[in-house]
Design a protein around this motif. Structure first.
Motif, mmCIF file in Angstrom:
data_model
loop_
_atom_site.group_PDB
_atom_site.id
_atom_site.type_symbol
_atom_site.label_atom_id
_atom_site.label_comp_id
_atom_site.label_asym_id
_atom_site.label_seq_id
_atom_site.Cartn_x
_atom_site.Cartn_y
_atom_site.Cartn_z
ATOM 1 N N GLY B 190 0.895 -7.690 11.198
ATOM 2 C CA GLY B 190 1.693 -6.882 10.279
ATOM 3 C C GLY B 190 1.978 -5.503 10.847
ATOM 4 O O GLY B 190 1.090 -4.840 11.361
ATOM 5 N N ARG B 191 3.243 -5.080 10.748
ATOM 6 C CA ARG B 191 3.629 -3.770 11.265
ATOM 7 C C ARG B 191 3.557 -2.677 10.204
ATOM 8 O O ARG B 191 3.940 -1.551 10.457
ATOM 9 C CB ARG B 191 5.050 -3.827 11.827
ATOM 10 C CG ARG B 191 5.330 -4.945 12.834
ATOM 11 C CD ARG B 191 4.500 -4.809 14.098
ATOM 12 N NE ARG B 191 5.094 -5.537 15.215
ATOM 13 C CZ ARG B 191 4.497 -6.538 15.863
ATOM 14 N NH1 ARG B 191 3.300 -6.938 15.505
ATOM 15 N NH2 ARG B 191 5.104 -7.131 16.872
ATOM 16 N N GLY B 193 0.906 -1.437 8.809
ATOM 17 C CA GLY B 193 -0.194 -0.495 8.941
ATOM 18 C C GLY B 193 -1.532 -1.147 9.234
ATOM 19 O O GLY B 193 -2.225 -0.766 10.163
ATOM 20 N N LYS B 201 -2.079 -14.538 6.617
ATOM 21 C CA LYS B 201 -1.590 -14.162 5.299
ATOM 22 C C LYS B 201 -0.717 -15.289 4.739
ATOM 23 O O LYS B 201 -0.846 -15.675 3.576
ATOM 24 C CB LYS B 201 -0.780 -12.872 5.444
ATOM 25 C CG LYS B 201 -0.480 -12.180 4.155
ATOM 26 C CD LYS B 201 0.391 -10.957 4.380
ATOM 27 C CE LYS B 201 -0.389 -9.713 4.695
ATOM 28 N NZ LYS B 201 0.430 -8.494 4.651
ATOM 29 N N ASN B 218 8.372 -5.226 2.294
ATOM 30 C CA ASN B 218 7.986 -3.858 1.993
ATOM 31 C C ASN B 218 8.858 -2.895 2.795
ATOM 32 O O ASN B 218 8.669 -2.697 3.989
ATOM 33 C CB ASN B 218 6.505 -3.677 2.343
ATOM 34 C CG ASN B 218 5.969 -2.321 1.955
ATOM 35 O OD1 ASN B 218 6.729 -1.393 1.720
ATOM 36 N ND2 ASN B 218 4.656 -2.219 1.894
ATOM 37 N N ASP B 220 9.425 0.308 1.731
ATOM 38 C CA ASP B 220 9.253 1.560 0.989
ATOM 39 C C ASP B 220 9.221 2.763 1.932
ATOM 40 O O ASP B 220 9.720 3.833 1.601
ATOM 41 C CB ASP B 220 7.976 1.500 0.156
ATOM 42 C CG ASP B 220 7.911 2.661 -0.822
ATOM 43 O OD1 ASP B 220 8.855 2.788 -1.607
ATOM 44 O OD2 ASP B 220 6.949 3.428 -0.792
ATOM 45 N N GLU B 221 8.631 2.562 3.076
ATOM 46 C CA GLU B 221 8.590 3.578 4.138
ATOM 47 C C GLU B 221 8.518 5.022 3.639
ATOM 48 O O GLU B 221 9.483 5.765 3.724
ATOM 49 C CB GLU B 221 9.807 3.423 5.057
ATOM 50 C CG GLU B 221 9.554 4.099 6.398
ATOM 51 C CD GLU B 221 10.580 3.662 7.436
ATOM 52 O OE1 GLU B 221 10.156 3.200 8.488
ATOM 53 O OE2 GLU B 221 11.791 3.774 7.173
ATOM 54 N N GLY B 222 7.342 5.356 3.127
ATOM 55 C CA GLY B 222 7.190 6.693 2.562
ATOM 56 C C GLY B 222 6.619 7.730 3.499
ATOM 57 O O GLY B 222 6.535 8.903 3.141
ATOM 58 N N ASP B 229 11.777 1.393 9.781
ATOM 59 C CA ASP B 229 12.243 0.322 8.913
ATOM 60 C C ASP B 229 13.688 0.565 8.478
ATOM 61 O O ASP B 229 14.489 -0.356 8.414
ATOM 62 C CB ASP B 229 11.334 0.211 7.683
ATOM 63 C CG ASP B 229 9.916 -0.190 8.064
ATOM 64 O OD1 ASP B 229 9.727 -0.601 9.220
ATOM 65 O OD2 ASP B 229 9.014 -0.099 7.222
ATOM 66 N N VAL B 307 2.702 6.165 -2.439
ATOM 67 C CA VAL B 307 1.677 5.181 -2.788
ATOM 68 C C VAL B 307 2.301 3.834 -3.144
ATOM 69 O O VAL B 307 1.647 2.798 -3.062
ATOM 70 C CB VAL B 307 0.783 5.717 -3.927
ATOM 71 C CG1 VAL B 307 1.488 5.649 -5.266
ATOM 72 C CG2 VAL B 307 -0.532 4.957 -3.983
ATOM 73 N N GLY B 309 4.173 2.222 -1.402
ATOM 74 C CA GLY B 309 4.196 1.394 -0.200
ATOM 75 C C GLY B 309 2.957 0.528 -0.109
ATOM 76 O O GLY B 309 2.944 -0.478 0.587
ATOM 77 N N GLU B 311 0.560 -2.288 -1.041
ATOM 78 C CA GLU B 311 1.106 -3.560 -1.523
ATOM 79 C C GLU B 311 0.883 -3.833 -3.003
ATOM 80 O O GLU B 311 1.795 -4.297 -3.685
ATOM 81 C CB GLU B 311 0.598 -4.716 -0.661
ATOM 82 C CG GLU B 311 -0.899 -4.756 -0.460
ATOM 83 C CD GLU B 311 -1.282 -5.717 0.659
ATOM 84 O OE1 GLU B 311 -0.421 -6.098 1.454
ATOM 85 O OE2 GLU B 311 -2.471 -6.071 0.733
ATOM 86 N N ILE B 344 3.464 -10.478 1.226
ATOM 87 C CA ILE B 344 4.172 -9.203 1.366
ATOM 88 C C ILE B 344 4.030 -8.719 2.792
ATOM 89 O O ILE B 344 2.925 -8.636 3.320
ATOM 90 C CB ILE B 344 3.697 -8.172 0.316
ATOM 91 C CG1 ILE B 344 4.268 -6.788 0.607
ATOM 92 C CG2 ILE B 344 2.199 -8.096 0.190
ATOM 93 C CD1 ILE B 344 4.199 -5.857 -0.575
ATOM 94 N N ASN B 345 5.172 -8.496 3.416
ATOM 95 C CA ASN B 345 5.181 -8.044 4.802
ATOM 96 C C ASN B 345 6.144 -6.883 4.961
ATOM 97 O O ASN B 345 7.052 -6.687 4.175
ATOM 98 C CB ASN B 345 5.615 -9.179 5.741
ATOM 99 C CG ASN B 345 4.474 -10.114 6.102
ATOM 100 O OD1 ASN B 345 4.544 -11.303 5.885
ATOM 101 N ND2 ASN B 345 3.421 -9.559 6.661
ATOM 102 N N GLY B 526 -5.709 1.950 0.264
ATOM 103 C CA GLY B 526 -5.569 2.490 1.604
ATOM 104 C C GLY B 526 -5.251 3.969 1.650
ATOM 105 O O GLY B 526 -5.588 4.648 2.623
ATOM 106 N N LEU B 527 -4.640 4.492 0.609
ATOM 107 C CA LEU B 527 -4.290 5.913 0.657
ATOM 108 C C LEU B 527 -5.552 6.767 0.749
ATOM 109 O O LEU B 527 -5.706 7.585 1.639
ATOM 110 C CB LEU B 527 -3.455 6.300 -0.570
ATOM 111 C CG LEU B 527 -2.735 7.633 -0.462
ATOM 112 C CD1 LEU B 527 -1.434 7.604 -1.222
ATOM 113 C CD2 LEU B 527 -3.551 8.804 -0.940
#
Ligand SMILES: Cc1cc2nc3c(=O)[nH]c(=O)nc-3n(C[C@H](O)[C@H](O)[C@H](O)COP(=O)(O)O)c2cc1C
Ligand code: FES
Lengths: 230, 621
Positions: B190-191, B193, B201, B218, B220-222, B229, B307, B309, B311, B344-345, B526-527
């Motif tokens: 998975g790219r 993160g 998966k 995904n 969202d790229e925040g 992306d 946040v 982003g 999943e 979700i990828n 993860g945040l």
């Protein structure tokens, strides 16, 4: 039935229960602030964290949300867990020193100092009130608004809500306002009055908060706790 | 000209149309690619494209020259950028006034317009061909290559270059198990993160009971400063759709969702167009290409929260609820969108999927490391000479990215740190530059791969201040649900903020470290789990800088305002008084000898006086 290892003991647990419930069943007390039987687990207070897995590759997870599985290896009071819990309790004290539940927890875990700047935020956002209102009272009158450090519990748009029937269920479950710390130095971050009691009393008292409240702490009459510390 | 959009009922029809499009692959046909991505648009690419079109109408009525407004071409530092084929001439900082000359030369195929070419800073020579510019030469642009050639608004452009061939191959005779086998063999991770193995998966999701499953992309790229992306979605959206289709086939899903942030209006528009075209041609919908496989994709627009982003938060947001993470397990593959098994990828993960199917797993993983196959796109930004989109195989040393591709530090300054993985990544010092970029290697050094942000810092950066900056970002972006993250990050910020203001002590450093480890251990998502990385990595590699702040109350980089002051050098001051006139705080006055003095008690360290001084007499001390 599921078989797992709890603090080194092989135990059998009903499938579908959480680690927290399983631990309680076997008499292992894990501290919680945001868990209440009858409400859905929420995983916000983080106090119930336990170590899962073999030492070395173990991960820390909240026991209130984690369901038991076959072969799970759980340590509820390992050094890593206790270190985390103590730090969390210190943070709770630094935010909300007036809660007797938190003060008791501090004494119980021998948290005797607070190294953070003292704040007085009554609400710890455990969300018990929100879930109580929605899940037990079918009220859904309150919820969370904003995010991050601005997050708060409120009624929609901060207006008086028609959905609220003033049942008081929210206050009944609130760990911050249900009982106020009456200790001698309550305006300071750590009360720890209970630590001065004889050992035997202390052990007893930590299992029954009501007794602690009724007892006169050493050093004279209890001081009145003020709301905002000033 | 493009054929009218007509639904393909069978693979043979696709092949026939592809054959009819072969003319588009003619390498000798003159073609201009103007970057239509944000960086270039901001620098005037819109006007440039209009000017080129106008000139083409006049000079090339026969339409020999082809113009494509493409997605990001990569070298954003040189915006606006134009590529001319054949030859792949690279023009930089092009203005609308250059249109005439560009079109003329391209039509006559007379070689490049020399004055628009890139000059190699080391040799001082002009470089004509894009592939020879060091920035591009050291990369391996497998995914991003399409951005040079494809018009993202035209599905036939994608088809002509072999688009949807992977889907055809999969539908034409690969079982879902075989697709998974390819992903496993390719070591696709998975790219987004965490670098979770994609096949695993998918397998988890495929083997779950239940008829209704979902595929979520995904987008969202925040991360501030990251745009990998977006560049893929704006440059080659069909590759992502194709990847999602194959994932849907592999796990047995019939519905896909792209969760795309609203702050990317161009990406939303392009993806929307791509989905509509794919649907009209029968790549989406019921009975795709007569195979019986049904799959459709919808776009959900996010409302811009970092946040979201994450999943589980993303899934809740896509369901129309508040975008807050929940405790895992259960993982989305077990219980995701609407409680159904969900894969979700990340966008880039999906974009790799058709590539693997087309090339075969073994050829694909020739690039990469033992653990991670293929390439990774990074957004190289900060104090490097060549900022832009960089694609390199896993395992490439950081030094190569920063120095060979990035061209080193701006203004000949010294390198100080590179932060990988976005706001919650770690800062790595010079001695870690030989580290290979891979999930495990970066994690071992106290940083993360994240989604691929890479921020380079020079000697003028104060790492304590940088840590404060990232903590402040994370504090604002924390959802606030779990106590560790909400209060932990806030308290870390309080301590680090105190240090930058000169109020820190050595005990604070110990407390900070202790707290950071607990936040990392006990946060829900993860945040929070990664929020401590900036703190822990800077404490690990730049402790001396922290110590200078707390012991000597000195900021070595002279960034923390409370820890330095401005001073007028009497030998250099000409007494012109410009500084005093510009100072909004009124901190500068004329001294008895006609020279100027700064009152440090009043000065707010804004630095305007430094800019105003013509004699360079104002310095930090
Ligand atoms: C705070 C936070 C933000 C994230 N933001 C993104 C993001 O913007 N894009 C993304 O693809 N993944 C993001 N992720 C990772 C996702 O949770 C998830 O791991 C990823 O989408 C899985 O896809 P992959 O397996 O293809 O990497 C984020 C994670 C966290 C904790
Ligand atoms: S009881 Fe588990 S997080 Fe609060």
């Amino acid at each position: 039935m599921v078989e797992m290892t709890l603090n080194g003991l092989m135990v059998k647990v009903e499938e579908g229960t959480t680690i927290l419930e399983a631990a309680a069943f076997y008499g292992v007390n894990i501290p919680t602030l945001c868990y209440l039987e009858g409400l859905s687990p929420y995983g916000a207070c983080r106090l119930c964290v336990v170590e899962i897995g073999e030492p070395g590759s173990a991960k820390v997870a909240t026991s209130c949300t984690h369901r038991v599985e076959d072969g799970l290896v759980v340590r509820t009071h390992s050094a890593r867990v206790m270190k985390a819990r103590r730090m969390l309790i210190e943070l709770y004290l630094a935010s909300c020193p007036s809660s007797k539940i938190i003060q008791d927890m501090a004494s119980n875990h021998h948290v005797t100092r607070v190294r953070f700047k003292q704040r007085h935020e009554d609400c710890i956002l455990c969300g018990l009130c929100v879930r109580m209102c929605a899940e037990q009272m079918q009220g859904k009158a309150i919820g969370f608004a904003w995010r991050g450090s601005e997050r708060k519990v409120t009624t929609p748009f901060d207006k008086k809500s028609d959905a609220c029937r003033l049942c008081g269920g929210c206050m009944y479950v609130c760990p911050a306002c249900r009982s106020r710390c009456q200790g001698p130095q309550a305006e300071q971050a750590v009360c720890n009055a209970c630590l001065n009691l004889p050992q035997t009393d202390r052990n007893y008292l930590f299992f029954d908060n009501a007794v602690c409240e009724a007892m006169e702490p050493p050093g004279g009459a209890p001081k009145k706790m003020t709301n905002r510390g000033a | 000209m493009a054929p009218a959009l007509k639904r393909f009922a069978a693979p043979e029809e696709v092949m026939k149309v592809r054959q009819s499009l072969e003319g588009r692959l003619d390498g000798n046909r003159p073609r201009l690619a103007i970057c239509g991505d944000t960086g270039c648009t901001v620098c005037g690419a819109d006007g440039l494209a209009a000017a080129v079109k106008e000139v083409m109408e006049r000079k090339d009525p026969a339409g020999r020259l082809e113009l494509k407004v493409t997605g990001c071409l990569g070298f954003c530092e040189q915006a606006p950028v134009v590529l001319v084929f054949p030859g792949a001439y690279f023009y930089r900082k092009v203005k609308a006034a250059d249109a005439e000359e560009i079109v003329e030369k391209a039509l006559l195929q007379e070689g490049p317009v020399a004055r628009l070419l890139y000059t190699d800073p080391s040799s001082g020579k002009k470089i004509a061909c894009a592939g020879e510019i060091p920035f591009y030469r050291h990369q391996e642009r497998v995914l991003l290559d399409a951005n040079w050639h494809v018009n993202p608004l035209d599905i036939y452009d994608y088809l002509a270059r072999g688009g949807y061939a992977a889907l055809l191959k999969v539908l034409g005779g690969m079982s879902p198990g075989e697709v998974l086998g390819e992903m496993k063999e390719a070591r696709l991770r998975g790219r987004g993160g965490a670098g979770f193995y994609t096949w695993l998966k998918w397998e988890l999701c495929r083997t779950r009971a239940g008829s209704k499953k979902y595929v979520i992309c995904n987008a969202d790229e925040g991360d501030p400063g990251a745009f990998m992306d977006r560049s893929l979605l704006e440059g080659n959206p069909h590759a992502v759709l194709e990847g999602m289709l194959i994932a849907g086939y592999a796990i047995g899903a019939v519905e896909g969702i792209v969760y795309l942030r609203t702050e990317y209006p161009t990406a939303v528009a392009k993806l929307d167009q791509a989905v509509r075209q794919a649907r009209e041609l029968g790549f989406l919908g019921e009975d795709i290409l007569g195979s019986g496989f049904a799959f459709d994709i919808s776009i959900v627009r996010g409302a811009g929260a970092f946040v979201c982003g994450e999943e589980t938060a993303l899934i809740r947001a896509a369901e129309g609820k508040v975008g807050e993470p929940r405790q895992k397990p259960p993982f989305p593959a077990e219980s995701g969108y609407r409680g159904r098994p969900t894969v979700i990828n990340n966008v880039e993960t999906f974009a790799n999927v058709p590539l693997i199917v087309n090339r075969g797993a073994v050829a694909y993983r020739a690039a990469g490391t033992e653990n991670s196959g293929g390439t990774k796109i990074f957004c190289l930004v900060g104090k490097v000479n060549n900022s832009g989109l960089v694609e390199v195989p896993f395992g490439t040393p950081l030094r190569k990215i920063v120095f060979d591709i990035g061209g080193g530090i701006k203004g000949g300054k010294r390198f100080k740190a590179v932060q990988t993985g976005g706001p919650s990544g770690g800062c790595l010092p010079e001695e870690k530059l030989d580290l290979r970029v891979d999930f495990e290697d970066l994690a071992g050094a106290g940083s993360i791969m994240g989604s691929g942000g890479m921020i380079v810092m020079d000697e003028d950066t104060c790492v304590v201040d940088v840590t404060r900056y990232f903590l402040n970002f994370l504090k604002d972006e924390s959802c606030g649900k779990c106590f560790s993250c909400r209060v932990g990050v806030d308290r870390m910020l309080e301590i680090v903020g105190g240090i930058t203001e000169g109020a820190g002590s050595e005990e604070d450093l110990a407390l900070l470290e202790e707290l950071a480890l607990v936040v990392k251990d006990t946060s829900m998502c993860g945040l929070g789990q990664t929020a401590a990385n900036p703190v822990l990595s800077t404490l690990r590699y730049f402790r001396s800088e922290y110590l200078a702040h707390v012991r000597e109350k000195r900021c070595p980089a002279k960034v923390c305002r409370a820890l330095f002051r401005y001073r007028v050098d009497e030998d250099l001051c000409s007494g012109c008084g410009f500084c005093a006139r510009e100072c909004s705080a009124g901190a500068i006055g004329e001294g008895p000898d006609g020279l100027y003095l700064i009152d440090p008690a009043v000065c707010n360290r804004c630095g305007v006086c430094v800019e105003a001084c013509a004699s360079d007499a104002i310095t930090k001390e």
